[in-house]
Every structure is written in C-alpha cells, then in structure tokens.
Design a protein around this motif. Sequence first.
Motif, PDB file in Angstrom:
ATOM      1  N   UNK A   1       0.805  -1.233   0.000  1.00  0.00           N
ATOM      2  CA  UNK A   1       0.000   0.000   0.000  1.00  0.00           C
ATOM      3  C   UNK A   1       0.839   1.286   0.000  1.00  0.00           C
ATOM      4  N   UNK A   2       2.113   1.190   0.357  1.00  0.00           N
ATOM      5  CA  UNK A   2       2.974   2.366   0.444  1.00  0.00           C
ATOM      6  C   UNK A   2       3.870   2.560  -0.788  1.00  0.00           C
ATOM      7  N   UNK A   3       3.882   1.564  -1.651  1.00  0.00           N
ATOM      8  CA  UNK A   3       4.834   1.566  -2.771  1.00  0.00           C
ATOM      9  C   UNK A   3       4.660   2.748  -3.731  1.00  0.00           C
ATOM     10  N   UNK A   4       3.445   3.111  -4.137  1.00  0.00           N
ATOM     11  CA  UNK A   4       3.325   4.267  -5.043  1.00  0.00           C
ATOM     12  C   UNK A   4       3.912   5.552  -4.441  1.00  0.00           C
ATOM     13  N   UNK A   5       3.622   5.814  -3.168  1.00  0.00           N
ATOM     14  CA  UNK A   5       4.168   7.011  -2.519  1.00  0.00           C
ATOM     15  C   UNK A   5       5.691   6.917  -2.402  1.00  0.00           C
ATOM     16  N   UNK A   6       6.195   5.739  -2.063  1.00  0.00           N
ATOM     17  CA  UNK A   6       7.647   5.530  -1.955  1.00  0.00           C
ATOM     18  C   UNK A   6       8.334   5.812  -3.290  1.00  0.00           C
ATOM     19  N   UNK A   7       7.831   5.211  -4.367  1.00  0.00           N
ATOM     20  CA  UNK A   7       8.448   5.383  -5.677  1.00  0.00           C
ATOM     21  C   UNK A   7       8.354   6.831  -6.161  1.00  0.00           C
TER      22      UNK A   7
ATOM     23  N   UNK B   1       8.475  -0.538   7.094  1.00  0.00           N
ATOM     24  CA  UNK B   1       8.866  -1.404   5.983  1.00  0.00           C
ATOM     25  C   UNK B   1      10.387  -1.550   5.978  1.00  0.00           C
ATOM     26  N   UNK B   2      11.070  -0.421   6.182  1.00  0.00           N
ATOM     27  CA  UNK B   2      12.511  -0.435   6.429  1.00  0.00           C
ATOM     28  C   UNK B   2      12.720  -0.401   7.934  1.00  0.00           C
TER      29      UNK B   2
END
Length: 103
Positions: free
Chosen positions: A31-37, A87-88
């Motif tokens: 769920x956090x990947x789009x914001x992370x990228x 996540x990290x």
Amino acid sequence: MSDQPANDIVIEPVWLVEATYAPDAAEARVPFRPEHLAGIEARKAAGVIIEAGAFMDVSATIIIVRAADEAEAIAIVSDDVYLRNGIWVELRARRFGRVSRAG
C-alpha cells in the motif's frame, strides 16, 4: 601507473545508504509503494538521489545520495514512507566514490 583518474574522469564523493527491509516487507510495502516510488523519483529529479533500487530478494534497498555528511544522508532517506511505516527497519550510510565524466 598513477592513482589519479584520467583528466576527463572525476570521483564524486557521495553516500551509499542501505535500508534493510522488515521480514514481511514484500507484502507490507504494497500500500505504500506508489508514494515511496514517487518520493524517490522526485528526489532523483531534484538531483539529491542519484540512483536507487532494491535487491530482488527484498532484503535491502540501496540509495546513492548527494549529502554533506552521514547525518544528512540518513536524514534524506529517513523521510521515506517505508521507514515511517516499518517497511525499512534499519539505515546505514557509507561514503562512496562515484565515477563519472567531467562536465
């Protein structure tokens, strides 16, 4: 043989930051990947991040950043949604000599 690089080669002092993933990161990051990228890409466009990518086994991410010192390098990466959401789980930074062409 000289230790000095050729005239058109420069060694840029940068920081290599390693961000270690939590054991469940492959699923938890979704769920956090789009914001992370998007954050990584924005910092790349600004010239703060040179390169970023993760090991395919989802054990760690490597991010090469331009920063004055270790504390600044860690601070740049600490603002990432992955760290804020567990996540990290660990960040480490090491001085790195990036090879590039002058000009």
